[in-house]
Design an enzyme around this catalytic site. Sequence first.
Site, PDB file in Angstrom:
ATOM      1  N   HIS A  13      23.434  35.085 -25.780  1.00  0.00           N
ATOM      2  CA  HIS A  13      24.808  35.571 -25.842  1.00  0.00           C
ATOM      3  C   HIS A  13      25.031  36.053 -27.278  1.00  0.00           C
ATOM      4  O   HIS A  13      24.422  35.511 -28.203  1.00  0.00           O
ATOM      5  CB  HIS A  13      25.717  34.385 -25.516  1.00  0.00           C
ATOM      6  N   GLN A  31      26.415  27.144 -21.445  1.00  0.00           N
ATOM      7  CA  GLN A  31      26.262  27.353 -20.005  1.00  0.00           C
ATOM      8  C   GLN A  31      25.503  26.227 -19.307  1.00  0.00           C
ATOM      9  O   GLN A  31      25.398  26.225 -18.084  1.00  0.00           O
ATOM     10  CB  GLN A  31      25.544  28.685 -19.729  1.00  0.00           C
ATOM     11  N   ASP A  89      22.273  26.539 -27.831  1.00  0.00           N
ATOM     12  CA  ASP A  89      23.544  27.001 -27.275  1.00  0.00           C
ATOM     13  C   ASP A  89      23.662  26.403 -25.876  1.00  0.00           C
ATOM     14  O   ASP A  89      23.016  26.855 -24.938  1.00  0.00           O
ATOM     15  CB  ASP A  89      23.544  28.536 -27.217  1.00  0.00           C
ATOM     16  N   CYS A 143      28.857  39.899 -22.853  1.00  0.00           N
ATOM     17  CA  CYS A 143      28.529  39.546 -24.237  1.00  0.00           C
ATOM     18  C   CYS A 143      27.044  39.276 -24.408  1.00  0.00           C
ATOM     19  O   CYS A 143      26.645  38.408 -25.195  1.00  0.00           O
ATOM     20  CB  CYS A 143      29.332  38.339 -24.721  1.00  0.00           C
ATOM     21  N   LYS A 147      34.597  25.948 -20.550  1.00  0.00           N
ATOM     22  CA  LYS A 147      33.631  26.248 -19.490  1.00  0.00           C
ATOM     23  C   LYS A 147      33.323  25.006 -18.664  1.00  0.00           C
ATOM     24  O   LYS A 147      32.601  25.077 -17.678  1.00  0.00           O
ATOM     25  CB  LYS A 147      32.341  26.806 -20.092  1.00  0.00           C
TER      26      LYS A 147
HETATM   27  C1  PLP Z   1      25.653  31.246 -23.367  1.00  0.00           C
HETATM   28  C2  PLP Z   1      26.959  31.359 -24.077  1.00  0.00           C
HETATM   29  N1  PLP Z   1      27.023  31.153 -25.392  1.00  0.00           N
HETATM   30  C3  PLP Z   1      28.175  31.221 -26.073  1.00  0.00           C
HETATM   31  C4  PLP Z   1      29.355  31.541 -25.442  1.00  0.00           C
HETATM   32  C5  PLP Z   1      30.599  31.642 -26.261  1.00  0.00           C
HETATM   33  O1  PLP Z   1      31.491  30.644 -25.932  1.00  0.00           O
HETATM   34  P1  PLP Z   1      32.968  30.659 -26.508  1.00  0.00           P
HETATM   35  O2  PLP Z   1      33.511  32.021 -26.213  1.00  0.00           O
HETATM   36  O3  PLP Z   1      33.669  29.588 -25.756  1.00  0.00           O
HETATM   37  O4  PLP Z   1      32.885  30.395 -27.964  1.00  0.00           O
HETATM   38  C6  PLP Z   1      29.343  31.773 -24.076  1.00  0.00           C
HETATM   39  C7  PLP Z   1      30.580  32.117 -23.364  1.00  0.00           C
HETATM   40  O5  PLP Z   1      30.866  33.211 -23.006  1.00  0.00           O
HETATM   41  C8  PLP Z   1      28.119  31.701 -23.379  1.00  0.00           C
HETATM   42  O6  PLP Z   1      28.061  31.941 -22.068  1.00  0.00           O
END
Ligand code: PLP
Lengths: 463, 164
Positions: free
Chosen positions: A175, A255, A252, A418, A278
């Site tokens: 992401h 998910q 990270d 993203c 999430k």
């Molecule tokens: C794999 C992953 N990393 C990071 C994020 C970013 O999360 P947040 O927007 O809650 O900071 C997301 C969410 O879209 C994600 O799916």
Amino acid sequence: MTDSSPAPEEGASCVTSFTWECRGMTDSSPASEEDAPAEPITAREVDRIRRDFPILERRVRSGRRLVYLDTAATAQRPVCVSAAMTSFSSASYGAVHRGAHRLAEEATDAFEEARTRVARFFGVAGDEIVFTSGTTAALNLVAFALAEIAAGPATGSAVPVIRPGDRILLTEAEHHANLVPWQRLARRTGADLAWIRLGPDGRLGLDDLDTLVTPRTRVIAFTHASNVTGAITDVARLVAAARAVGAMTVLDAAQSAPHLPVDFRALGVDVAAVSAHKMLGPTGIGALYGRAEILDALPPVATGGSMVEIVTMTEATFQPPPARFEAGTQAVTEAVGWAAALDYLSHLGMDRVAAREATLTARLLAGVAGLDGVRVLGPDRAVARTGAVAVEIAGVHPHDAGQYLDDLGIAVRVGHHCAQPVHRALGVTASTRASLGVYTTEAEVDAFVEALGEVRAYFGAAR
Amino acid sequence: MESLYRELILDHYRHPHAKGLAESFDGESFQVNPMCGDQVRLRVTVTPASSADDATLADVTWDGGGCSISQASTSVMSDLVRGLDLAHVEEVAGVFARLMHSRGLGLGNDADEDVLGDAIAFEGVAQYPARVKCALLGWMALKDALAKAVAGDRSPARIPEGFA
Ligand SMILES: Cc1ncc(COP(=O)(O)O)c(C=O)c1O
């Protein structure tokens, strides 16, 4: 002390008037803890779960019942999460870590209790959890702290001092939140950026891992589960490779944490990032987990109130972690709401959640496999993957597909989610993604598959 | 959804007009929405060439890929503006932009609607804010290509890496 009418519950422990329990309005009392193996989550239990999520009863376009398949973007929340936040606000809200009055004490206790609960959920210690606004903020915190270290004199410590020519290793599955901060760190430090590529099956190609992980690799940052392909990463393999060269591991878990049992200590990563929104919790809160020695060695990024010890006009000393990283007023109410959401998930049992979602994912993948001109981006079997299923629809742009589905009340994500490099690696610009949650039903999955089967004909792409 | 995907739009999407780039041109533009990958490459010829005042848009051709709204809008636009003098093109483009930003309330003016011809079919797009950009992509390419033609700039449009 001259008050003549003491409140009846004076003397009781702090935080008397609100509950952390988030067990649903119709406590479904699933398998008790002694039961082993746990009973699977049945369709009937899902019906009960859904009563905790009134939004799922909403009517959307032209009066259609909402079919919410966008949980990977943000999960819906059970009413007990907002109830916990409301009861905390009504009973015990005050300034945290500031002031000595009763409400300040209760709010501080609640905030720290929330931290303890988050830590327990992830199998780590309370002072290894730093509250942040979410995954993005947590990952940026680490990258900026490493940049600060790199800018200073070299110190022998638990965290890397990144020098020109050192390597930061990423993956093509990231992401943007776990990619762009590392690009900036590489630019600042003169480090070289390398990445593990995606194979055609949408999983990381680990065959050349040994050549990618050089002796000068200082950081390996990777996602636990892709938000596009759903693929779950072989964390143990990457952690072993990192340890072999003394690189720091950054996970990270945005998910994975909502969908699988996740124990950061057992995974062996150095730091990890999660977002509450999430995982059935509120927006604006999340956490950075850092192994104690790592957090100890990281400098603060944001500075200001609540994170300092002694401040003169020219200098300040900093608190130990986690306070060192929590400058300014924190999202206290959201922390309470998140802890309540974790109570809800713990009560269901993350292993049961994972098993339930795997069953639904298999149904979704089988349905999609039967459609002409629809390709799953990523693993097409429900093994080592989450219920985030992105597809390419031949001859139909994701925007059009999403609009068609929306008209039927079906909420999916369209675009690049993203994660532009993931899409590029899989040969597309954008995709249509359905993603499941613990409240998703078989009927919803079937409705999606049926609608998806109509899209190509509608836009004239099917012959 | 019928208000969005009017039959005319789907027809143009399935069978686009003016698609296929002319060899020669007086101005070329490439527009892309990196968020979703919608892209339009568009060429114009103007007669008399490089005369801003009384010039006519002699021809428009384009190529591209993307969602039905972006592609159909470029197709309908090409039919609408070919043969108009440049002042008139600007007027039509202005009315179309106003329609797109009307939040679905329409233009409230029959004369303006007449100016738009078939492009009035995109009225429903204005109810979906996320799609307005799609409908305007080809129009942005047109504006850019005309500006280059008028300035005598016949350089090929720059195409960012990763787009064909
Ligand atoms: C794999 C992953 N990393 C990071 C994020 C970013 O999360 P947040 O927007 O809650 O900071 C997301 C969410 O879209 C994600 O799916």
